[in-house]
Motif scaffolding. Structure first.
Motif, PDB file in Angstrom:
ATOM      1  N   LYS A 173      10.086  -7.625  -3.756  1.00  0.00           N
ATOM      2  CA  LYS A 173       8.754  -7.553  -3.168  1.00  0.00           C
ATOM      3  C   LYS A 173       7.728  -8.130  -4.133  1.00  0.00           C
TER       4      LYS A 173
ATOM      5  N   GLU B 139       1.682  -7.013   3.717  1.00  0.00           N
ATOM      6  CA  GLU B 139       1.824  -5.675   4.304  1.00  0.00           C
ATOM      7  C   GLU B 139       0.473  -4.987   4.442  1.00  0.00           C
TER       8      GLU B 139
ATOM      9  N   VAL C 296       3.799  -9.990  -4.958  1.00  0.00           N
ATOM     10  CA  VAL C 296       2.409  -9.694  -4.603  1.00  0.00           C
ATOM     11  C   VAL C 296       2.061 -10.255  -3.227  1.00  0.00           C
TER      12      VAL C 296
ATOM     13  N   ASN D  61      12.364   1.009   4.056  1.00  0.00           N
ATOM     14  CA  ASN D  61      12.343   1.077   2.603  1.00  0.00           C
ATOM     15  C   ASN D  61      12.961   2.378   2.087  1.00  0.00           C
TER      16      ASN D  61
ATOM     17  N   GLU E 137       3.021   0.507  -6.464  1.00  0.00           N
ATOM     18  CA  GLU E 137       3.721  -0.596  -5.809  1.00  0.00           C
ATOM     19  C   GLU E 137       3.103  -1.941  -6.145  1.00  0.00           C
ATOM     20  N   TYR E 138       1.773  -1.946  -6.296  1.00  0.00           N
ATOM     21  CA  TYR E 138       1.118  -3.208  -6.637  1.00  0.00           C
ATOM     22  C   TYR E 138       1.609  -3.695  -7.988  1.00  0.00           C
TER      23      TYR E 138
ATOM     24  N   GLY F 242      11.467  -8.700   1.185  1.00  0.00           N
ATOM     25  CA  GLY F 242      11.038  -7.940   0.015  1.00  0.00           C
ATOM     26  C   GLY F 242      12.073  -6.909  -0.428  1.00  0.00           C
TER      27      GLY F 242
ATOM     28  N   ALA G  29       4.988  -4.995  -7.788  1.00  0.00           N
ATOM     29  CA  ALA G  29       4.989  -6.305  -7.141  1.00  0.00           C
ATOM     30  C   ALA G  29       4.507  -7.385  -8.107  1.00  0.00           C
TER      31      ALA G  29
ATOM     32  N   SER H 174      -6.597  -6.435   1.347  1.00  0.00           N
ATOM     33  CA  SER H 174      -5.774  -7.613   1.064  1.00  0.00           C
ATOM     34  C   SER H 174      -6.607  -8.694   0.369  1.00  0.00           C
TER      35      SER H 174
ATOM     36  N   ASP I 297      -2.248   1.756  -7.170  1.00  0.00           N
ATOM     37  CA  ASP I 297      -0.988   1.778  -6.422  1.00  0.00           C
ATOM     38  C   ASP I 297       0.159   1.280  -7.304  1.00  0.00           C
TER      39      ASP I 297
ATOM     40  N   TYR J 179       3.327  -7.948  -0.701  1.00  0.00           N
ATOM     41  CA  TYR J 179       2.480  -6.760  -0.763  1.00  0.00           C
ATOM     42  C   TYR J 179       1.163  -7.011  -0.009  1.00  0.00           C
TER      43      TYR J 179
ATOM     44  N   GLY K 285      12.671  -2.867  -2.242  1.00  0.00           N
ATOM     45  CA  GLY K 285      11.537  -3.462  -2.946  1.00  0.00           C
ATOM     46  C   GLY K 285      11.903  -4.337  -4.124  1.00  0.00           C
TER      47      GLY K 285
END
Lengths: 278, 468, 295
Positions: C247, C255, C249, B437, C65-66, C240, C69, C266, C63, C252, C244
């Motif tokens: 990418k 991962e 959910v 990434n 990233e969440y 993803g 996503a 998760s 996060d 995500y 990203g």
């Protein structure tokens, strides 16, 4: 006159549009089929030409004789067929009960089922494997069939509820006056009316289970019980990949579904429409 | 019947030999049993008799064996060994189940939760440390001693050793080397590169000359694989640094690593197809198979891959040791994969599993197994590499020079992040796609290298915390 | 209503029993266990199990990233749905319009539906490969482009390309169902409209749409759930990436659940998705009720 001309243009436009779509839809399949008859040498030549210079059966020989894909197909057939039958029986009984006998509780139940349907399979795979392990059904086709019910019954029940709502209650009343019991009414009167819906649901279930991958991977260990989707995936995971074999295997997996579709598409078309609750 | 007896004896002798080695011949170049007939003539001592009886009474039960050699000759050779083993031990029943490596990982991780793990299995080095971490597999030092600790190369054993206990028995090894195309080097009048700069120049020349038909050096950076980490690790290790610090925190910001990132970004931009930003190992290998990639990094498995997919190219491929940063530095191997067998803690037939592992190392089963992917699978027992039966394989003969290059590299490298022994951090280093990434961020979003490296390092370190 | 009351007897329970059993055995337990895990530090392979209250939820929601996503997933679901419905609808309407070769076209158009995801990913990746792929090279040969387009790595192309693949796979289902729904619309309605001088566009929005509205809603809900939760298609094609951009959910969650093996976290991601989807579906159903009332 003007309107007629306009209509003609429209029809011509429809043909053009459909031709383009059809080409796009079918091209990948044609490509897989054609590639599966190429030798590896030719397939990996760059630039690739569409048509093979010479035809070889090597890939198919490997797929059926060495990899025993026929066996995997049989497994998929057994598992999909059994899950479909069970799903249809459970969901039809359930949907009828929801519509006729337990409307309030039924609504709750359906909502609960949908909610569960929304959870990703990745999350459910672990608890399922634990449960199956406890009852000794891990690595069995029966276990897999049972687990497939978890996603196919909610879907089926949901669709069927709509179909059963279309059944006029008067017909059932008439039958019950004639002295038939509930089960007899269900089988002889109600089911024939919703038959198109049942067929549609059966088809959806069959396709979904035929293509299912993750549960099959997690719950089955033995190669001789594996379904085609997993067998195919494991081909891709090889350290030494064989493109020709992969193309042949893909063809073998897709073609039966396509034929199946061709045969049953009349029934699918009768599907959801009649059942959607209006 | 006669065959059966022979097998008993062979096995018993192997055990005896192991014990003998352990007791007194440690520094001695004991002659090894080279073929079964030789073994048979020797196998009549008292000790052999007793261990034979022991083996006789002990071995019974069901063994489930999971391995990842799910097709072709590899599958067959294992099956043959297993058949011979069960024939020799009628009370043993073996169930063999095979999965590709990726599926295998899914299987055993979910399997641990549902108590659905095998008795015996193969494993990837990076899985082994996770298995040890959750106490899923048992130490195998006794078994290793029985087979003969000195017969194994040292590094693979160390790689599986935690707190002085060794948890896995190496089955075969392979190492990453630089693959090239002889015809392309000739066409552009190029020498085989020995430094990273030379590689870059050679790749550039080929990319320019071929104008899109062939790329000089595809750089695979997909997040659903660990290829970018592998490539970065090549550069960083040859520059004398590591991706993990000595305290097992991540290192992506030392000058050597930054150089490495810059190097591969430059290589990607100049000499790699743009699509390789999403490539996994399969996509990458396919480019070499179809002749569109001039320089590739892979193990001896590449020979089998080319042979299967593009037999026409087979005469044009060759490999060389890993390039270095400075001209004249010794070209050393970086990444070695020692694929071992492990015995699972939850199994109640561990003795049978161990006996089978021992059985596998007999030349009559072990050599055909290795020869099922010639040059790809190099023996974990160096003595085998001298065997005539091993060397007479056609592919091995044809790629003799390549095998020497790879064999040398095998002895010098480790799994990524295992330079100081197996640590769970190494697993996260490659499984999370963080380094991949990072590369993608630098290339797609023009994030400055130092900034992206720092962010990725922080993220890795944060994830390392989840290990404790 | 009268009948229903009168007929309730022990026998009726037998009808619903299998479904209830299935619900309790196969769905309640794993769903509840997921909810439970989401409040623990449950690890995929370690045996630890401590309650951590809302820590998983907090760490997910913190996060960045969440959220990225979730945004990607929403965008992905919305655009794919729109695409599937647009193509599905227009294909169905076109099929209605033509006289010859209807069955042939319908059969050909249905083919993508038969593809398992693994093969979809494999074949499109191969066809679109920026170096040796058939399609980029074809475009190049036809001189439509000056350099082979990098469908799967160009940051402006990758998302549309994935949408294209998703629509390619998903439109037949919509088409088939719209087609059958169209057949249930009484022909007299159109006759009447034509006499009133309604244009075909008007006919579509004032007659066709309201008539097939329930089917559409049902499809919409099923597809929304499916596309939102779908994991393998994107994962197998781009993983993803790049950077990203694709990418979702599901990736995500994968991962977190398999890479980090944090089953607790998760689970939290999945429960959050469940809540999100439920809200979306409730809104969809409300919208449908409203349009029904407006008729």
């Amino acid at each position: 006159m003007h309107g007629l001309k306009k209509n003609k243009v429209r029809v011509a436009g429809s043909y053009i549009y459909l031709t383009i779509l059809a080409l796009l839809a079918v091209f990948p399949l044609l490509w897989i089929i054609v590639s599966s008859f190429k030798s590896n040498n030719e397939m990996n030549k760059f630039p690739t030409s569409f048509f093979p210079k010479e035809l070889t059966m090597r890939n198919y020989n490997l797929v059926f004789e060495e990899l025993k894909f026929g066996n995997n197909m049989l497994n998929s057939l057994i598992v999909s067929f059994a899950s479909t039958v069970l799903t249809v029986v459970i969901a039809a009984l359930g949907a009828y009960a929801v519509v006729r006998f337990f409307p309030k509780f039924g609504k709750l139940l359906t909502q609960g089922l949908i909610l569960a349907y929304m959870l990703p399979t990745i999350l459910l795979a672990v608890p399922y494997s634990i449960t199956l392990g406890q009852v000794g059904l891990l690595n069995t086709r029966i276990g897999l069939i049972i687990i497939y019910l978890s996603f196919s019954v909610p879907y089926a029940l949901w669709l069927l509820v709509g179909f059963f709502k279309t059944v006029p209650i008067q017909i059932e009343e008439a039958a019950s006056v004639d002295g038939a019991n509930k089960f007899q009414i269900f089988v002889t009167v109600v089911l024939p009316i919703v038959a198109p819906g049942i067929v549609a649901v059966a088809i959806y279930t069959f396709i979904n289970t035929w293509n299912e991958f993750l549960y099959s991977l997690v719950l089955i260990n033995s190669r001789d019980k594996m379904t085609v989707a997993v067998a195919l995936q494991s081909l891709q995971g090889q350290e030494i990949l064989d493109w020709g074999v992969m193309m042949a295997a893909s063809t073998v997996v897709v073609i039966p579904s396509v034929i199946f579709f061709m045969c049953i598409q009349k029934f699918i078309a009768g599907g959801l429409a009649a059942g959607s609750d209006k | 019947m006669k065959k059966k007896t022979k097998q008993y004896l062979t096995m018993a002798l192997a055990i005896t030999m192991g014990v003998g080695l352990l007791q007194g011949c440690k520094n001695n170049d004991t002659p090894k049993p080279t073929n079964p007939s030789e073994v048979q003539t020797e196998g009549s001592s008292k000790e052999t008799q007793s261990s034979r009886e022991e083996a006789d009474t002990k071995l019974s039960g069901d063994v489930t064996f999971w391995h990842s050699f799910s097709q072709g000759p590899r599958l067959e050779t294992i099956q043959k060994a297993a058949d011979a083993f069960t024939e020799a031990n009628p009370d043993v029943h073996m169930t063999i189940e095979t999965f590709s490596w990726a599926d295998f990982y899914t299987k055993w991780t979910t399997g641990l939760a549902s108590k659905n793990v095998p008795d015996l299995s193969t494993a990837l080095p990076n899985h082994v440390v996770e298995m040890i971490d959750v106490e899923a597999i048992k130490p195998l030092d006794d078994l290793i001693d029985r087979i003969g600790r000195d017969r194994f190369a040292k590094a693979p054993l160390e790689e599986m050793t935690v707190d002085g206990k060794c948890y896995a028995v190496p089955l075969y090894s392979h190492a990453q080397v630089m693959w090239y195309r002889k015809d392309l080097l000739e066409k552009y009048d190029l020498e085989v590169p020995t430094t990273w700069d030379e590689l870059y120049d050679a790749a550039t020349k080929i990319t320019k000359g071929e104008n899109g038909a062939v790329y000089g050096c595809s750089v695979p950076l997909g997040t659903n694989d660990m290829m970018a980490t592998r490539y970065l690790n090549f550069y960083v290790r040859t520059a004398g640094s590591r991706l993990l610090n000595d305290d097992n925190t991540a290192n992506l910001t030392s000058p050597e690593v930054i150089d490495g990132i810059n190097y591969w970004v430059k290589m990607y931009k100049e000499n790699s197809p743009k699509d390789s930003i999403n490539f996994n190992v399969l996509d990458q290998a396919t480019m070499y198979y179809n002749g569109t990639n001039a320089f590739d990094f892979n193990s001896g498995f590449h020979i089998g891959g080319v042979q299967t997919n593009s037999p026409d190219l087979l005469d044009q491929i060759s490999c060389a040791p890993m390039p270095t940063v400075k001209k004249g530095d010794e070209q050393k191997g970086v990444e070695t994969s020692n694929i071992p067998m492990v015995v699972w803690e939850s199994s109640d037939t561990q003795d049978v599993s161990e006996a089978f592992i021992e059985f596998m190392y007999q030349p009559e089963y072990y050599i055909p197994f290795l020869r099922s992917v010639p040059v790809g699978m190099l023996p974990a027992l160096p003595e085998i590499a001298e065997e005539k039966e091993f060397l007479e394989d056609e592919t091995i003969k044809k790629f003799q020079r390549e095998m020497e290059v790879i064999s040398k590299a095998v002895g010098e490298g480790t799994a990524i992040g295992y330079e100081n022994g197996p640590v769970p951090e190494a697993g996260l280093l490659i499984s999370q796609g963080i380094i991949e990434n990072m590369f993608q961020d630098i290339i797609i979003n023009d994030v400055p290298v130092e900034e992206a490296a720092k962010a990725a390092e922080d993220k890795l370190n944060e994830q390392f915390k989840s290990l404790s | 209503m009268k009948i229903r009351k009168k007929k309730k007897s022990p026998g009726t329970v037998l009808f619903i029993l299998p479904t209830v059993l299935l619900f309790v055995l196969l769905l309640l337990y794993p769903v509840l266990s997921s909810v439970f895990y989401s409040f623990t530090n449950k690890h995929l392979i370690k045996t630890r199990l401590d309650m951590v209250a809302f820590e998983n939820y907090a760490s997910v929601l913190r996060d960045k990233e969440y959220w990225n996503a979730l945004l990607t997933s929403s965008k992905w679901t919305l655009i794919c749905l729109a695409g599937q419905f647009l193509i599905g609808f227009t294909a169905a309407l076109s099929l209605e319009r033509i006289k010859h070769g209807r069955t042939l076209f319908r059969t050909l158009l249905i083919v993508p539906w038969a593809f398992p995801t693994i093969i979809i990913a494999l074949v499109w990746k191969y066809l679109l490969n920026g170096v040796s792929g058939f399609i980029p090279n074809l475009l190049l040969k036809l001189n439509w482009v000056s350099a082979a387009p990098q469908f799967l790595s160009n940051k402006d192309l990758v998302f549309p390309t994935l949408v294209f693949i998703n629509v390619w796979f998903g439109f037949p289902l919509i088409m088939v169902n719209v087609l059958s729904a169209l057949q249930t619309v009484p022909k007299e309605l159109y006759e009447a409209a034509r006499i009133d001088g309604a244009k075909s566009g008007q006919q579509f929005f004032y007659i066709t749409m309201p008539q097939i509205n329930p089917v559409i809603t049902l499809l919409l809900i099923l597809r929304t759930v499916w596309i939102f939760n779908n994991f393998d298609l994107i994962y197998l094609i781009t993983g993803g990436g790049p950077a990203g951009l694709t990418k979702t959910v599901s990736i995500y969650a994968y991962e977190v659940g398999w890479g980090l093996k944090s089953l607790g976290r998760s689970s939290a991601v999945s429960i959050l998705s469940l809540i999100f989807l439920t809200i979306v579906i409730v809104i969809l159903l409300q919208l449908q009720k409203k349009t029904n009332k407006n008729e």
